[in-house]
Each structure stands twice: as C-alpha cells, then as structure tokens.
Design an enzyme around this catalytic site. Structure first.
Site, PDB file in Angstrom:
ATOM      1  N   LYS A  59      59.552   7.689 -13.052  1.00 54.09           N
ATOM      2  CA  LYS A  59      60.311   6.491 -12.675  1.00 54.09           C
ATOM      3  C   LYS A  59      59.365   5.380 -12.227  1.00 54.09           C
ATOM      4  O   LYS A  59      58.180   5.623 -11.976  1.00 54.09           O
ATOM      5  CB  LYS A  59      61.286   6.842 -11.554  1.00 54.09           C
ATOM      6  CG  LYS A  59      60.618   7.407 -10.299  1.00 54.09           C
ATOM      7  CD  LYS A  59      61.618   7.876  -9.275  1.00 54.09           C
ATOM      8  CE  LYS A  59      60.901   8.428  -8.042  1.00 54.09           C
ATOM      9  NZ  LYS A  59      61.842   8.801  -6.972  1.00 54.09           N
ATOM     10  N   TYR A  82      43.637 -18.763   4.775  1.00 57.00           N
ATOM     11  CA  TYR A  82      44.806 -19.241   5.499  1.00 57.00           C
ATOM     12  C   TYR A  82      44.758 -18.820   6.963  1.00 57.00           C
ATOM     13  O   TYR A  82      44.317 -17.724   7.304  1.00 57.00           O
ATOM     14  CB  TYR A  82      46.079 -18.689   4.863  1.00 57.00           C
ATOM     15  CG  TYR A  82      46.449 -19.367   3.569  1.00 57.00           C
ATOM     16  CD1 TYR A  82      46.726 -20.731   3.521  1.00 57.00           C
ATOM     17  CD2 TYR A  82      46.523 -18.633   2.390  1.00 57.00           C
ATOM     18  CE1 TYR A  82      47.075 -21.349   2.326  1.00 57.00           C
ATOM     19  CE2 TYR A  82      46.881 -19.234   1.191  1.00 57.00           C
ATOM     20  CZ  TYR A  82      47.147 -20.593   1.164  1.00 57.00           C
ATOM     21  OH  TYR A  82      47.492 -21.203  -0.017  1.00 57.00           O
TER      22      TYR A  82
END
Length: 361
Positions: free
Chosen positions: A33, A253
C-alpha cells in the site's frame, strides 16, 4: 540537479525471503500500500513476485487496479474493502475485498448469491484496534448467523496487531487469544494476523498468512533490538550552491542558525515538499563523500543548508552528491530525530524525488 532515492530491489527481495523463513509454516504476503511505502508500487511488487510472493495487500481499490495491470496472477487484497459500485470491476480483475463490517459481509454475500457463485473475500475481525473490522457485537451476530456467509469463499479471517512492536506489551497476546476465541464459533478458514513485528513473536502468533510491510522496506520491526532487516533505500541530493560566511551571520528562515566562525554553507535541492520533514531543521548530519556535515537552519520547501566548513573543497562543490539517509544515518534514526516513525518518512517521499532502482529484473 534533482534529489533522488536509490532503491535496491534485490535487498527488498532478500528481506522478503528472511521474513518467509521467520514465518515458518505460514505463508508470507506483502503490504504494498501507499506506493509500496513510497518506494514504487510496480518495481517493488515485481521484485517481490520474483522472490516468490503471491499475496499482495493494498489499502485502496485504485492501488489494486494499478497493481493488477502488472501482476497478472497472485492474490491482491484491498484492505479498505470495496464500495458496491466497484464489485463487478473487482471481480473482473480478480481482486479480493477485505470485509470490515457486517454490512460489507451482507453486501458481498448478496452479490455472490445473485451471481450464483461463491466469491472470495477476507473478513476482518477487530480484536482491539477499534479502527476497521467487525466489532465484538458484529462478530457475535455473525457467529449466531452463519447463513450470512452463504456465497462467500472465506480466503482468511484477519485481524491486526496494535502493539506488536512493543515486546513487553501484553495486548499482543490478548489480541491473539480474542481472535482464537471468536474463531472457535465461526467456520474454519485460514487465519491472517501478523504484521512485520508480529512475525517476531513466535510461531504461536503466525497462523496461516502474514502481512509484513515496513520490515520489507528496511524499517526495524524490533525496536528494542538491533534491526534484523537490511536497508533498502538511500536518499540523495546535489549541492546547488556554496557560499562563504562570516561569524554573526544567520542561515535560513527565522534566522534559526547563527554562524559561529568563518566558514562555508552549501545549499542542496531538497525540502519538505519532497518529504524531508521540517521537524529535521537544525538536526542530523549528511555525508559528502567520506565526510560528515551538519544540517543547519530550517528545512524549507525546496532547500536545505549544510555547514561544509570542515569538508574539503574537493569533496564539497556544486553538483556534489549529498547523502541524507544511508549507512551513516538510517531511516529509523532520521525518523527518531524528526519525532516520528520511519513509515511516515518513507511514505512522505515526494514526486520530485526520482526513484532509481538497483538490481531491477
């Protein structure tokens, strides 16, 4: 100048064979999956098939259809089950549903009887996860009304361990015992319970069909012990730019890293949009050739900065390959630094990260 993951299909196959040995008399399937845990559904499933796997598990029907286009034989089970609108298409493509509630049992049984056929399904009996699966009340109702199973070929009774990775947690034994208790009241069929960690609890937990996932892809199924699995993926990105910096400058940042000495900062082409979590800001080291360098500053959407002051300029240059996850820093270690689990890092790998495969058939 793009990031890439190097995925060794032969190692995935070797991990599968190891788990088959661990499973003993039980068959060993594979959970593929979420794009085979981020590593590529079709290449990974093909490698597993070549290694002998015949039972594949997806979460969504769309995943099962994509897999069936390449894996023509073998069993594909949709763990989330099917909507009624998908029944005919699933049957046409030989895709098996997991029936997760009493209504699903009734709908699949009615569909089977209308066709005059006995159609395959697995039935999920919840033993403590309280997510999917027939509830204890639904299980009791089914035990009292076996006729609800008319028209259903039960490929397996299934359940799912909640705490098998915690080897001092009694819930694993409790779940096994609950499953045995309810199955004593239901028609006989194969039993599927073990996930990756469950396989390490011993043969009393293996039953007939295991569904390992993360262990195939190198995650540690036994966190209290050294990892018995082999790493299958390394993560890389090239250096885009190098600049000289002086003390008192800041990086990235929020100016979250302050330069302490004259040196060099390298910027690489990877960020949280590629699945490298922002929580890894100012954490961990990378490898540039044979040299380690610390990650500094915030992980931004597309870029990461490194302190390469102590890396020789011959190694740290524009275009040089940087290894973020590899022998020096496993997927489990990086996940721990990010405050998460390796499942999340693997399945977060973005579309911009190129998948390159070693030992493809």
């Amino acid at each position: 100048m793009t990031p890439y993951a190097l995925i060794d299909l032969a190692t995935i196959a070797a991990n599968y064979r190891f788990l088959c040995d661990k499973a003993g008399k039980a068959r060993c399937g594979a959970a593929v999956k979420a794009n085979a845990y981020g590593l590529g559904l079709v290449p990974v499933a093909s490698a597993l098939k070549n290694a002998g796997c015949t039972n594949f598990f997806t979460a969504h029907f769309s995943e099962a259809l994509a897999l069936r286009a390449h894996i023509k034989d073998g069993e594909i089970v949709v763990l989330h089950g099917l909507s009624k609108n998908d029944f005919a298409q699933a049957l046409a493509h030989n895709i098996t549903p997991m029936l997760n509630h009493l209504g699903a049992v009734q709908e699949w049984g009615a569909f089977s009887r209308e066709r005059g056929e006995s159609l395959p399904a697995m039935i999920h009996l919840d033993t403590g996860m309280n997510r999917l699966g027939l509830s204890p009340a639904e299980q009791a109702h089914l035990a009292a009304h076996h006729d609800l199973l008319d028209g259903i070929e039960i490929k397996a009774w299934a359940s799912h361990f909640a705490c098998a990775d915690e080897f001092d947690n009694p819930m694993t034994t409790q779940q096994r015992d609950r499953l045995n208790s309810i199955l004593s009241q239901l028609p006989s069929a194969p039993i599927s319970l073990c996930n990756s960690s469950g396989l390490f609890w011993g043969e009393d937990y293996h039953f007939d069909l295991a569904r390992p996932g993360v262990a195939l892809y190198g995650g540690n199924p036994t966190p209290h012990l050294a990892n018995p699995m082999k790493a299958v993926m390394t993560l890389h990105s090239p250096i885009l730019q190098i600049r000289d910096v002086e003390a008192a400058m800041t990086v990235g940042y929020a100016a979250s890293h302050s330069i302490k000495r004259k040196g060099r900062v390298a910027t690489i082409a990877l960020g949280y949009a590629d699945g490298y979590h922002r929580a890894l800001s100012n954490k961990g080291t990378v490898m540039i050739g044979q040299h380690q360098a610390p990650l500094i500053g915030r992980v931004s959407m597309d870029l990461i900065t490194l302190d390469v002051t102590d890396v020789p300029e011959a190694a740290a240059h524009v275009g040089a390959d940087v290894t973020l996850i590899g022998a020096h820093r496993t997927i489990d270690q990086a996940a721990d630094e990010a405050g998460t689990i390796c499942y999340e890092l693997l399945t977060s790998l973005g579309e911009r990260v190129r998948r390159d495969y070693l030992n493809a058939a």
